[in-house]
Write a protein that holds these residues in place. Sequence first.
Motif, PDB file in Angstrom:
ATOM      1  N   ALA A 292       6.941   7.221  16.922  1.00  0.00           N
ATOM      2  CA  ALA A 292       5.728   6.634  17.508  1.00  0.00           C
ATOM      3  C   ALA A 292       4.852   6.050  16.396  1.00  0.00           C
ATOM      4  CB  ALA A 292       4.959   7.690  18.292  1.00  0.00           C
ATOM      5  N   ALA A 293       4.802   6.750  15.249  1.00  0.00           N
ATOM      6  CA  ALA A 293       3.985   6.249  14.132  1.00  0.00           C
ATOM      7  C   ALA A 293       4.578   4.947  13.591  1.00  0.00           C
ATOM      8  CB  ALA A 293       3.908   7.296  13.026  1.00  0.00           C
ATOM      9  N   LEU A 294       5.909   4.920  13.467  1.00  0.00           N
ATOM     10  CA  LEU A 294       6.561   3.699  12.974  1.00  0.00           C
ATOM     11  C   LEU A 294       6.283   2.535  13.929  1.00  0.00           C
ATOM     12  CD1 LEU A 294      10.013   5.111  11.756  1.00  0.00           C
ATOM     13  CD2 LEU A 294       8.132   4.290  10.347  1.00  0.00           C
ATOM     14  N   LYS A 295       6.363   2.820  15.209  1.00  0.00           N
ATOM     15  CA  LYS A 295       6.107   1.787  16.218  1.00  0.00           C
ATOM     16  C   LYS A 295       4.672   1.262  16.104  1.00  0.00           C
ATOM     17  CE  LYS A 295       7.548   1.211  20.912  1.00  0.00           C
ATOM     18  NZ  LYS A 295       7.683   1.878  22.183  1.00  0.00           N
ATOM     19  N   ALA A 296       3.742   2.192  15.882  1.00  0.00           N
ATOM     20  CA  ALA A 296       2.336   1.789  15.755  1.00  0.00           C
ATOM     21  C   ALA A 296       2.156   0.895  14.526  1.00  0.00           C
ATOM     22  CB  ALA A 296       1.448   3.026  15.650  1.00  0.00           C
TER      23      ALA A 296
ATOM     24  N   GLY B 130       5.418  11.929   7.716  1.00  0.00           N
ATOM     25  CA  GLY B 130       5.057  13.026   8.616  1.00  0.00           C
ATOM     26  C   GLY B 130       3.547  13.180   8.734  1.00  0.00           C
ATOM     27  N   ILE B 131       2.848  13.075   7.599  1.00  0.00           N
ATOM     28  CA  ILE B 131       1.384  13.221   7.619  1.00  0.00           C
ATOM     29  C   ILE B 131       0.743  12.010   8.297  1.00  0.00           C
ATOM     30  CG2 ILE B 131      -0.707  13.518   6.200  1.00  0.00           C
ATOM     31  CD1 ILE B 131       1.138  14.903   4.114  1.00  0.00           C
ATOM     32  N   LEU B 132       1.269  10.814   8.033  1.00  0.00           N
ATOM     33  CA  LEU B 132       0.760   9.602   8.706  1.00  0.00           C
ATOM     34  C   LEU B 132       0.863   9.760  10.217  1.00  0.00           C
ATOM     35  CD1 LEU B 132       2.449   6.567   6.850  1.00  0.00           C
ATOM     36  CD2 LEU B 132       0.213   7.508   6.458  1.00  0.00           C
ATOM     37  N   SER B 133       1.982  10.360  10.628  1.00  0.00           N
ATOM     38  CA  SER B 133       2.246  10.479  12.065  1.00  0.00           C
ATOM     39  C   SER B 133       1.317  11.481  12.736  1.00  0.00           C
ATOM     40  CB  SER B 133       3.691  10.917  12.290  1.00  0.00           C
ATOM     41  OG  SER B 133       4.553  10.095  11.554  1.00  0.00           O
ATOM     42  N   SER B 134       0.686  12.365  11.968  1.00  0.00           N
ATOM     43  CA  SER B 134      -0.115  13.526  12.421  1.00  0.00           C
ATOM     44  C   SER B 134       0.530  14.168  13.635  1.00  0.00           C
ATOM     45  CB  SER B 134      -1.597  13.234  12.572  1.00  0.00           C
ATOM     46  OG  SER B 134      -1.902  12.041  13.150  1.00  0.00           O
ATOM     47  N   ASN B 135      -0.101  14.160  14.791  1.00  0.00           N
ATOM     48  CA  ASN B 135       0.546  14.894  15.888  1.00  0.00           C
ATOM     49  C   ASN B 135       1.458  14.039  16.768  1.00  0.00           C
ATOM     50  OD1 ASN B 135      -1.566  13.570  16.894  1.00  0.00           O
ATOM     51  ND2 ASN B 135      -2.767  15.378  17.494  1.00  0.00           N
ATOM     52  N   LYS B 136       1.722  12.803  16.289  1.00  0.00           N
ATOM     53  CA  LYS B 136       2.687  11.954  17.029  1.00  0.00           C
ATOM     54  C   LYS B 136       4.076  12.185  16.444  1.00  0.00           C
ATOM     55  CE  LYS B 136      -0.247   7.941  17.214  1.00  0.00           C
ATOM     56  NZ  LYS B 136      -0.520   7.426  15.952  1.00  0.00           N
ATOM     57  N   THR B 137       5.105  11.638  17.061  1.00  0.00           N
ATOM     58  CA  THR B 137       6.427  11.685  16.438  1.00  0.00           C
ATOM     59  C   THR B 137       6.458  10.583  15.373  1.00  0.00           C
ATOM     60  OG1 THR B 137       7.336  10.049  17.963  1.00  0.00           O
ATOM     61  CG2 THR B 137       7.508  12.383  18.619  1.00  0.00           C
TER      62      THR B 137
ATOM     63  N   LEU C 260       0.852  -1.197   0.000  1.00  0.00           N
ATOM     64  CA  LEU C 260       0.000   0.000   0.000  1.00  0.00           C
ATOM     65  C   LEU C 260       0.883   1.241   0.000  1.00  0.00           C
ATOM     66  CD1 LEU C 260      -2.730   1.535   0.303  1.00  0.00           C
ATOM     67  CD2 LEU C 260      -2.544   1.206   2.744  1.00  0.00           C
ATOM     68  N   ASP C 261       0.718   2.063  -1.024  1.00  0.00           N
ATOM     69  CA  ASP C 261       1.421   3.346  -1.085  1.00  0.00           C
ATOM     70  C   ASP C 261       0.493   4.372  -0.426  1.00  0.00           C
ATOM     71  OD1 ASP C 261       3.342   5.196  -1.743  1.00  0.00           O
ATOM     72  OD2 ASP C 261       2.548   5.570  -3.742  1.00  0.00           O
ATOM     73  N   PRO C 262       0.818   4.851   0.775  1.00  0.00           N
ATOM     74  CA  PRO C 262      -0.120   5.727   1.474  1.00  0.00           C
ATOM     75  C   PRO C 262      -0.071   7.159   0.933  1.00  0.00           C
ATOM     76  CG  PRO C 262       1.826   5.438   2.803  1.00  0.00           C
ATOM     77  CD  PRO C 262       2.061   4.657   1.541  1.00  0.00           C
ATOM     78  N   ALA C 263      -0.464   7.301  -0.313  1.00  0.00           N
ATOM     79  CA  ALA C 263      -0.385   8.600  -0.977  1.00  0.00           C
ATOM     80  C   ALA C 263      -1.618   8.806  -1.847  1.00  0.00           C
ATOM     81  CB  ALA C 263       0.868   8.651  -1.855  1.00  0.00           C
ATOM     82  N   PRO C 264      -2.267  10.008  -1.785  1.00  0.00           N
ATOM     83  CA  PRO C 264      -1.941  11.092  -0.877  1.00  0.00           C
ATOM     84  C   PRO C 264      -2.125  10.656   0.577  1.00  0.00           C
ATOM     85  CG  PRO C 264      -3.879  11.599  -2.257  1.00  0.00           C
ATOM     86  CD  PRO C 264      -3.425  10.263  -2.627  1.00  0.00           C
ATOM     87  N   ALA C 265      -1.218  11.142   1.427  1.00  0.00           N
ATOM     88  CA  ALA C 265      -1.177  10.658   2.806  1.00  0.00           C
ATOM     89  C   ALA C 265      -2.348  11.168   3.641  1.00  0.00           C
ATOM     90  CB  ALA C 265       0.134  11.074   3.449  1.00  0.00           C
ATOM     91  N   ILE C 266      -2.754  10.332   4.569  1.00  0.00           N
ATOM     92  CA  ILE C 266      -3.784  10.679   5.556  1.00  0.00           C
ATOM     93  C   ILE C 266      -3.273  10.163   6.906  1.00  0.00           C
ATOM     94  CG2 ILE C 266      -5.799  10.710   4.009  1.00  0.00           C
ATOM     95  CD1 ILE C 266      -6.316   7.801   4.723  1.00  0.00           C
ATOM     96  N   PRO C 267      -3.857  10.617   8.016  1.00  0.00           N
ATOM     97  CA  PRO C 267      -3.375  10.105   9.309  1.00  0.00           C
ATOM     98  C   PRO C 267      -3.510   8.585   9.408  1.00  0.00           C
ATOM     99  CG  PRO C 267      -4.712  12.052   9.638  1.00  0.00           C
ATOM    100  CD  PRO C 267      -4.840  11.686   8.177  1.00  0.00           C
ATOM    101  N   LEU C 268      -2.532   8.022  10.071  1.00  0.00           N
ATOM    102  CA  LEU C 268      -2.404   6.562  10.192  1.00  0.00           C
ATOM    103  C   LEU C 268      -3.673   5.864  10.666  1.00  0.00           C
ATOM    104  CD1 LEU C 268      -0.260   4.396   9.904  1.00  0.00           C
ATOM    105  CD2 LEU C 268       0.396   4.805  12.265  1.00  0.00           C
ATOM    106  N   ASP C 269      -4.386   6.496  11.626  1.00  0.00           N
ATOM    107  CA  ASP C 269      -5.552   5.789  12.191  1.00  0.00           C
ATOM    108  C   ASP C 269      -6.681   5.612  11.169  1.00  0.00           C
ATOM    109  OD1 ASP C 269      -6.343   8.392  12.126  1.00  0.00           O
ATOM    110  OD2 ASP C 269      -6.456   8.658  14.305  1.00  0.00           O
ATOM    111  N   GLN C 270      -6.572   6.285  10.015  1.00  0.00           N
ATOM    112  CA  GLN C 270      -7.603   6.097   8.982  1.00  0.00           C
ATOM    113  C   GLN C 270      -7.200   5.052   7.941  1.00  0.00           C
ATOM    114  OE1 GLN C 270      -8.631   9.893   7.188  1.00  0.00           O
ATOM    115  NE2 GLN C 270      -8.297  10.903   9.138  1.00  0.00           N
ATOM    116  N   ILE C 271      -5.946   4.605   8.000  1.00  0.00           N
ATOM    117  CA  ILE C 271      -5.453   3.683   6.965  1.00  0.00           C
ATOM    118  C   ILE C 271      -5.708   2.235   7.372  1.00  0.00           C
ATOM    119  CG2 ILE C 271      -3.390   2.900   5.707  1.00  0.00           C
ATOM    120  CD1 ILE C 271      -2.315   5.652   5.844  1.00  0.00           C
TER     121      ILE C 271
END
Length: 286
Positions: free
Chosen positions: A185-189, A175-182, A148-159
């Motif tokens: 943290a997004a990679l870990k999720a 950066g966009i996937l991570s939204s207000n997380k680092t 899955l190419d997450p583009a155009p990007a949206i916050p991770l919790d919607q993917i």
Amino acid sequence: VLNLRDFPRPGQTTKARNFDKSPGGKGANQAVAAAGLGGEVSMYGALGDDSYGDVLRETLAKSGVKTANIERRSVSSGLAIVMVDKNGENEIVTVAGANGTVKSKYAEKVFRPISKSKILLLQLETPLAGIRKVLNLLPDKGRPKVILDPAPAIPLDQIPLQKVDILTPNEKELGILSSNKTTDAALKAILSTETTIILKQGEDGAEYIAADSKFHVPAYDVKAEDTTGAGDAFNGALAVALSNDYKTDKAIKFANAAGAIATKGNGAQSSIPTFDTVKKLMKESE
Ligand code: ADP
């Protein structure tokens, strides 16, 4: 694409220096890249019943992409109007058009042939409902490998990451996937699921990140002229490499080479590399 001196203000009429049309769309670019690199590719999606739809279907077919499952809808084809001013800044308006109709019903209809493929390459330029539907319908075992190419990007919790084997953001998209997380943290999720990440890093190459291992694959040294479509060439190439059962590091090398070659020409689909040029670049850099 309209090239002009200054962007028009509301209510103003302005003259553009020129107007160029070129086929695009992430799905189409990636399909054309995969076919150009020797993959057997079927594209799924929808085009409008306008003249753009005719041209887009023809260019896909000419590139060797199978178009039998692409439906025509009585709306406009998806398109982007890009204005570029004298400073090279751009303003972009996109119209989803027929892309906006690629929803659950269509996903159900085309699910069978999709489920028989070896690799399923998805992007986010069509509604999430359709993507979610395909992923839900896929069995847990004996299914295509899903990129899955997450583009155009949206916050991770919607993917929908369920059954996604590989996620391929570039650094901006991460950066966009991570939204207000680092981003860590997004990679870990992401890694807490079954999904691994191949991060596209432009002139730095790419990084493979899994829960238990991580490695960097350097870029090929080329004189980049226009990086439009480099990411799409990378994804198309990655799909072809994995369909040929390349090991992950070799697949990423192959994709890096395709991305590098794509930066040497203008536009997205016109600068797509061939299997031989990719192999040649890989050999020269050994
Ligand atoms: P996107 O096109 O989605 O923004 P990137 O800019 O990261 O994605 O480019 C995708 C891939 O193309 C990179 O991972 C890299 O392999 C290759 N690439 C991009 N820019 C260059 C460059 N200047 N030199 C060499 N390779 C590049």
